[in-house]
Design an enzyme around this catalytic site. Structure first.
Site, mmCIF file in Angstrom:
data_model
loop_
_atom_site.group_PDB
_atom_site.id
_atom_site.type_symbol
_atom_site.label_atom_id
_atom_site.label_comp_id
_atom_site.label_asym_id
_atom_site.label_seq_id
_atom_site.Cartn_x
_atom_site.Cartn_y
_atom_site.Cartn_z
ATOM 1 N N GLU A 260 -5.918 11.382 3.910
ATOM 2 C CA GLU A 260 -5.915 12.439 4.936
ATOM 3 C C GLU A 260 -5.612 11.882 6.340
ATOM 4 O O GLU A 260 -5.306 12.639 7.251
ATOM 5 C CB GLU A 260 -7.276 13.158 4.974
ATOM 6 C CG GLU A 260 -7.525 14.066 3.764
ATOM 7 C CD GLU A 260 -7.811 13.298 2.476
ATOM 8 O OE1 GLU A 260 -8.463 12.237 2.531
ATOM 9 O OE2 GLU A 260 -7.359 13.761 1.408
ATOM 10 N N ASN A 261 -5.726 10.557 6.508
ATOM 11 C CA ASN A 261 -5.503 9.980 7.843
ATOM 12 C C ASN A 261 -4.051 10.094 8.326
ATOM 13 O O ASN A 261 -3.766 9.880 9.502
ATOM 14 C CB ASN A 261 -5.949 8.510 7.902
ATOM 15 C CG ASN A 261 -7.457 8.339 7.956
ATOM 16 O OD1 ASN A 261 -7.983 7.329 7.491
ATOM 17 N ND2 ASN A 261 -8.179 9.307 8.526
ATOM 18 N N TRP A 262 -3.115 10.461 7.410
ATOM 19 C CA TRP A 262 -1.723 10.665 7.831
ATOM 20 C C TRP A 262 -1.613 11.811 8.822
ATOM 21 O O TRP A 262 -0.601 11.953 9.500
ATOM 22 C CB TRP A 262 -0.823 10.949 6.619
ATOM 23 C CG TRP A 262 -0.765 9.826 5.638
ATOM 24 C CD1 TRP A 262 -1.377 9.792 4.415
ATOM 25 C CD2 TRP A 262 -0.079 8.577 5.766
ATOM 26 N NE1 TRP A 262 -1.105 8.597 3.784
ATOM 27 C CE2 TRP A 262 -0.315 7.837 4.589
ATOM 28 C CE3 TRP A 262 0.724 8.013 6.772
ATOM 29 C CZ2 TRP A 262 0.217 6.563 4.389
ATOM 30 C CZ3 TRP A 262 1.241 6.738 6.569
ATOM 31 C CH2 TRP A 262 0.993 6.034 5.394
ATOM 32 N N GLU B 86 -26.954 4.401 -3.673
ATOM 33 C CA GLU B 86 -27.847 4.722 -2.554
ATOM 34 C C GLU B 86 -26.976 4.877 -1.318
ATOM 35 O O GLU B 86 -25.928 4.234 -1.202
ATOM 36 C CB GLU B 86 -28.842 3.570 -2.331
ATOM 37 C CG GLU B 86 -29.777 3.335 -3.497
ATOM 38 C CD GLU B 86 -30.719 4.511 -3.733
ATOM 39 O OE1 GLU B 86 -31.245 5.061 -2.745
ATOM 40 O OE2 GLU B 86 -30.912 4.888 -4.905
ATOM 41 N N ILE C 191 -18.888 12.374 2.969
ATOM 42 C CA ILE C 191 -18.320 11.368 2.070
ATOM 43 C C ILE C 191 -16.822 11.183 2.347
ATOM 44 O O ILE C 191 -16.255 10.131 2.066
ATOM 45 C CB ILE C 191 -18.538 11.786 0.589
ATOM 46 C CG1 ILE C 191 -20.046 11.909 0.295
ATOM 47 C CG2 ILE C 191 -17.900 10.832 -0.385
ATOM 48 C CD1 ILE C 191 -20.839 10.653 0.595
ATOM 49 N N ASP D 28 -16.719 4.163 10.380
ATOM 50 C CA ASP D 28 -16.396 5.277 11.274
ATOM 51 C C ASP D 28 -16.820 4.968 12.713
ATOM 52 O O ASP D 28 -17.685 4.133 12.943
ATOM 53 C CB ASP D 28 -17.114 6.540 10.765
ATOM 54 C CG ASP D 28 -16.475 7.809 11.311
ATOM 55 O OD1 ASP D 28 -15.383 7.726 11.911
ATOM 56 O OD2 ASP D 28 -17.077 8.885 11.140
HETATM 57 C C1 FPP Z 1 -12.632 5.626 11.649
HETATM 58 O O1 FPP Z 1 -12.830 5.706 13.039
HETATM 59 C C2 FPP Z 1 -11.827 4.458 11.345
HETATM 60 C C3 FPP Z 1 -10.595 4.508 10.783
HETATM 61 C C4 FPP Z 1 -9.918 5.755 10.412
HETATM 62 C C5 FPP Z 1 -9.841 3.276 10.554
HETATM 63 C C6 FPP Z 1 -10.660 2.134 10.092
HETATM 64 C C7 FPP Z 1 -9.827 0.939 10.030
HETATM 65 C C8 FPP Z 1 -10.192 -0.271 10.472
HETATM 66 C C9 FPP Z 1 -11.522 -0.576 11.054
HETATM 67 C C10 FPP Z 1 -9.267 -1.427 10.377
HETATM 68 C C11 FPP Z 1 -8.507 -1.537 9.098
HETATM 69 C C12 FPP Z 1 -8.083 -2.917 8.970
HETATM 70 C C13 FPP Z 1 -7.537 -3.499 7.890
HETATM 71 C C14 FPP Z 1 -7.430 -4.967 7.864
HETATM 72 C C15 FPP Z 1 -7.036 -2.761 6.704
HETATM 73 P P1 FPP Z 1 -12.324 7.010 13.783
HETATM 74 O O2 FPP Z 1 -10.994 6.724 14.360
HETATM 75 O O3 FPP Z 1 -12.380 8.175 12.870
HETATM 76 O O4 FPP Z 1 -13.404 7.107 14.906
HETATM 77 P P2 FPP Z 1 -13.918 8.453 15.581
HETATM 78 O O5 FPP Z 1 -14.550 9.258 14.485
HETATM 79 O O6 FPP Z 1 -14.907 7.940 16.570
HETATM 80 O O7 FPP Z 1 -12.737 9.104 16.200
#
Ligand code: FPP
Length: 231
Positions: free
Chosen positions: A60-62, A197, A185, A13
């Site tokens: 949920e990221n969609w 843990e 989570i 995150d």
């Molecule tokens: C959370 O940060 C991160 C994500 C939703 C994406 C994580 C994905 C990667 C690090 C790369 C994936 C790569 C591959 C090879 C599959 P956020 O955007 O929620 O950050 P914020 O909470 O600060 O806004």
């Protein structure tokens, strides 16, 4: 003293917050975050971790803006193009968990390329959770179980049910790390977290270093794990 955790999961995150702090767009944070996977995977492997599961994209990221979703969906390509050979050199296998349906065909193709190329590697398995939801994993497992049940009155056990989950081939999850200090989570590995843990660090994912991973593992090794029993 516990041994090195066999299976670690990470909620990566803080990419967006990190980028904003640098005066950069969120996509820059995601790019640096994807690059950082290489450093952390190599270190985890070196330390003797057998499975490293990374939350790359949740069900949920969609809900994020289409432009950001599309950027995230292209990151497997960036990652695989840059680091596949290094994963091979380090004997690291790539796998994915999550619902393949709904993902862009190109994202699946790239992930499959990495999965097929690395399938005989043995040192560590790097699992990308993509279009992954803990609840959908449980529901998918139930549906798979029910489909083969027919007229049986067999009552499933916890151990048996574990064999219907996406993680059936992996050792028990022992340690969850979440960067960027949100205490949630977020629908990740709900079943598997039972006795893992947990470790929450304020570091944003793009800056999470191999040294910090090592110090968290050392802390894990000193924890007193009782699994609900007594010492
Ligand atoms: C959370 O940060 C991160 C994500 C939703 C994406 C994580 C994905 C990667 C690090 C790369 C994936 C790569 C591959 C090879 C599959 P956020 O955007 O929620 O950050 P914020 O909470 O600060 O806004």
């Amino acid at each position: 003293m516990n041994s090195v955790p066999q299976h670690i999961a990470i909620i990566m995150d803080g990419n967006g917050r990190w980028a904003r702090a640098q005066g950069k767009p969120r996509s820059y944070g995601h790019l640096k975050g994807a690059e950082n996977i290489r450093n952390i995977a190599i270190k985890a492997n070196e330390l003797g971790v057998k499975v490293l599961t990374l939350y790359a994209f949740s069900t949920e990221n969609w809900k994020r803006p289409a432009e950001e979703v599309s950027y995230l969906m292209n990151l497997p390509k960036v990652f695989v193009d840059s680091y596949l050979e290094e994963l091979m050199a380090n004997d690291i296998r790539v796998e994915m968990i999550g619902r393949r349906e709904g993902l862009p065909r190109e994202t699946v193709r790239i992930l499959d390329r990495a999965i097929n190329r690395t399938k005989d590697n043995k040192a560590m398995t790097l699992v990308f959770a993509v279009n992954y939801g803990g609840r959908s994993e449980i529901v998918d497992g139930i549906n798979e179980y029910v489909a083969q049940l027919k007229d049986s009155d067999h009552k499933i056990t916890e151990e048996e049910f574990g064999r219907y989950l996406y993680t059936r081939d992996y050792p028990e999850l022992e340690l969850l790390i979440r960067t960027s200090l949100d205490y949630r989570i977020s629908n990740f590995l709900l079943w598997q977290l039972s006795y893992a843990e947990m470790y929450f660090t304020e570091t944003h994912w793009p800056e999470f270093s191999p040294e910090e991973l090592e110090s968290i593992i050392k802390d894990f090794m000193k924890r007193n794990r009782r699994f609900g029993g007594l010492q």
